[in-house]
Scaffold this motif. Structure first.
Motif, PDB file in Angstrom:
ATOM      1  N   LEU A   1       0.841  -1.330   0.069  1.00  0.00           N
ATOM      2  CA  LEU A   1      -0.049   0.193  -0.029  1.00  0.00           C
ATOM      3  C   LEU A   1       0.877   1.199  -0.191  1.00  0.00           C
ATOM      4  CD1 LEU A   1      -2.730   0.784  -0.053  1.00  0.00           C
ATOM      5  CD2 LEU A   1      -2.966   0.546   2.373  1.00  0.00           C
ATOM      6  N   GLY A   2       2.088   1.410   0.655  1.00  0.00           N
ATOM      7  CA  GLY A   2       3.087   2.351   0.598  1.00  0.00           C
ATOM      8  C   GLY A   2       3.383   2.447  -0.725  1.00  0.00           C
ATOM      9  N   ILE A   3       3.879   1.648  -1.542  1.00  0.00           N
ATOM     10  CA  ILE A   3       4.113   1.664  -3.216  1.00  0.00           C
ATOM     11  C   ILE A   3       2.949   2.577  -3.772  1.00  0.00           C
ATOM     12  CG2 ILE A   3       4.600   0.524  -5.233  1.00  0.00           C
ATOM     13  CD1 ILE A   3       5.999  -1.628  -3.684  1.00  0.00           C
ATOM     14  N   VAL A   4       1.672   2.102  -3.721  1.00  0.00           N
ATOM     15  CA  VAL A   4       0.455   2.771  -4.169  1.00  0.00           C
ATOM     16  C   VAL A   4       0.546   4.177  -3.771  1.00  0.00           C
ATOM     17  CG1 VAL A   4      -1.834   2.747  -4.527  1.00  0.00           C
ATOM     18  CG2 VAL A   4      -0.632   0.638  -4.540  1.00  0.00           C
ATOM     19  N   PHE A   5       0.648   4.499  -2.505  1.00  0.00           N
ATOM     20  CA  PHE A   5       0.623   5.807  -1.761  1.00  0.00           C
ATOM     21  C   PHE A   5       1.717   6.761  -2.245  1.00  0.00           C
ATOM     22  CE2 PHE A   5       2.199   7.827   2.457  1.00  0.00           C
ATOM     23  CZ  PHE A   5       1.359   9.031   2.166  1.00  0.00           C
ATOM     24  N   VAL A   6       2.912   6.249  -2.656  1.00  0.00           N
ATOM     25  CA  VAL A   6       4.071   7.112  -3.372  1.00  0.00           C
ATOM     26  C   VAL A   6       3.600   7.304  -4.715  1.00  0.00           C
ATOM     27  CG1 VAL A   6       6.277   6.885  -4.200  1.00  0.00           C
ATOM     28  CG2 VAL A   6       5.847   5.855  -1.793  1.00  0.00           C
TER      29      VAL A   6
ATOM     30  N   LEU B   1      10.405  11.186   1.215  1.00  0.00           N
ATOM     31  CA  LEU B   1      11.815  11.389   0.676  1.00  0.00           C
ATOM     32  C   LEU B   1      11.713  11.328  -0.915  1.00  0.00           C
ATOM     33  CD1 LEU B   1      13.876   8.919   3.033  1.00  0.00           C
ATOM     34  CD2 LEU B   1      14.223  11.237   2.766  1.00  0.00           C
ATOM     35  N   ILE B   2      10.915  10.504  -1.405  1.00  0.00           N
ATOM     36  CA  ILE B   2      10.701  10.430  -2.943  1.00  0.00           C
ATOM     37  C   ILE B   2       9.937  11.811  -3.364  1.00  0.00           C
ATOM     38  CG2 ILE B   2       9.256   9.166  -4.802  1.00  0.00           C
ATOM     39  CD1 ILE B   2       9.762   7.004  -3.213  1.00  0.00           C
TER      40      ILE B   2
ATOM     41  N   SER C   1      -5.582  11.036   3.051  1.00  0.00           N
ATOM     42  CA  SER C   1      -6.298   9.772   2.688  1.00  0.00           C
ATOM     43  C   SER C   1      -5.536   8.579   3.257  1.00  0.00           C
ATOM     44  CB  SER C   1      -7.261   9.698   1.567  1.00  0.00           C
ATOM     45  OG  SER C   1      -7.879  10.967   1.560  1.00  0.00           O
ATOM     46  N   PHE C   2      -4.325   8.635   2.455  1.00  0.00           N
ATOM     47  CA  PHE C   2      -3.517   7.416   2.402  1.00  0.00           C
ATOM     48  C   PHE C   2      -2.780   7.221   3.774  1.00  0.00           C
ATOM     49  CE2 PHE C   2      -3.721   6.699  -2.232  1.00  0.00           C
ATOM     50  CZ  PHE C   2      -3.659   5.305  -2.233  1.00  0.00           C
TER      51      PHE C   2
END
Length: 178
Positions: free
Chosen positions: A19-24, A77-78, A54-55
């Protein structure tokens, strides 16, 4: 803290990474969209702020801490790719994630007002940090930075509350979360 604040099982950690990848990706896309708008050029990320809040809330509600902090810090960071405010985002993402965690640890998150409180704290505390970043990085006058933060909160708080509550309820109804 009680067990409602931390969750360190494998399912939570792997789920938070995915979910963090989708968040980024979502924050990168909305950050670029905001930069195309006049409000984004002034450092006011309305679409990105709504997606961020939301995320942040959803990751914390689904996977608790440390997943919320990890996903938020990776996103911050990204974000240096699209915003000079990335250093402010490091602190905003941490404090926003912790604010949602404290509310979720205290309340069941079954009622609208639980989400309203959690997203209020997330948006206000996060935007206070971004407001400081606007003054320090963009060299905006205090009045302008405060007005930008207030506009961002006024737009992002209700939208992120609705998105988070409806998504969280749908995920619970589908039995995808515990």
């Amino acid at each position: 803290m009680n067990k409602n604040f931390f969750r360190t099982d494998t399912k939570a950690l792997v789920g938070s990474i995915l979910l963090g990848i989708v968040f980024v990706i979502a924050c990168q896309a909305t950050g670029f969209i905001d930069n195309l708008l006049p409000t984004g050029k002034a450092g006011m990320y309305l679409i990105n702020g709504t997606v961020w809040a939301s995320f942040t809330a959803l990751i914390v509600l689904l996977y608790k801490q440390p997943a919320g902090m990890i996903a938020g810090e990776v996103e911050a960071l990204i974000s240096m790719w699209y915003s000079p405010l990335w250093i402010a985002f490091i602190f905003a993402n941490a404090i926003g994630s912790l604010a949602v965690s404290f509310v979720a640890a205290k309340y069941s998150m079954e009622k609208w007002w639980h989400h309203i409180l959690a997203l209020f704290l997330c948006n206000v505390l996060g935007n206070v940090v971004v407001c400081i970043g606007l003054m320090g990085i963009y060299q905006l006058p205090v009045k302008v930075a405060v007005i930008e933060a207030l506009i961002t909160i006024a737009v992002c708080w209700p939208l992120s509350t609705i998105i988070t509550k409806l998504t969280y309820d749908s995920l619970k109804k589908s039995n995808l979360i515990q």
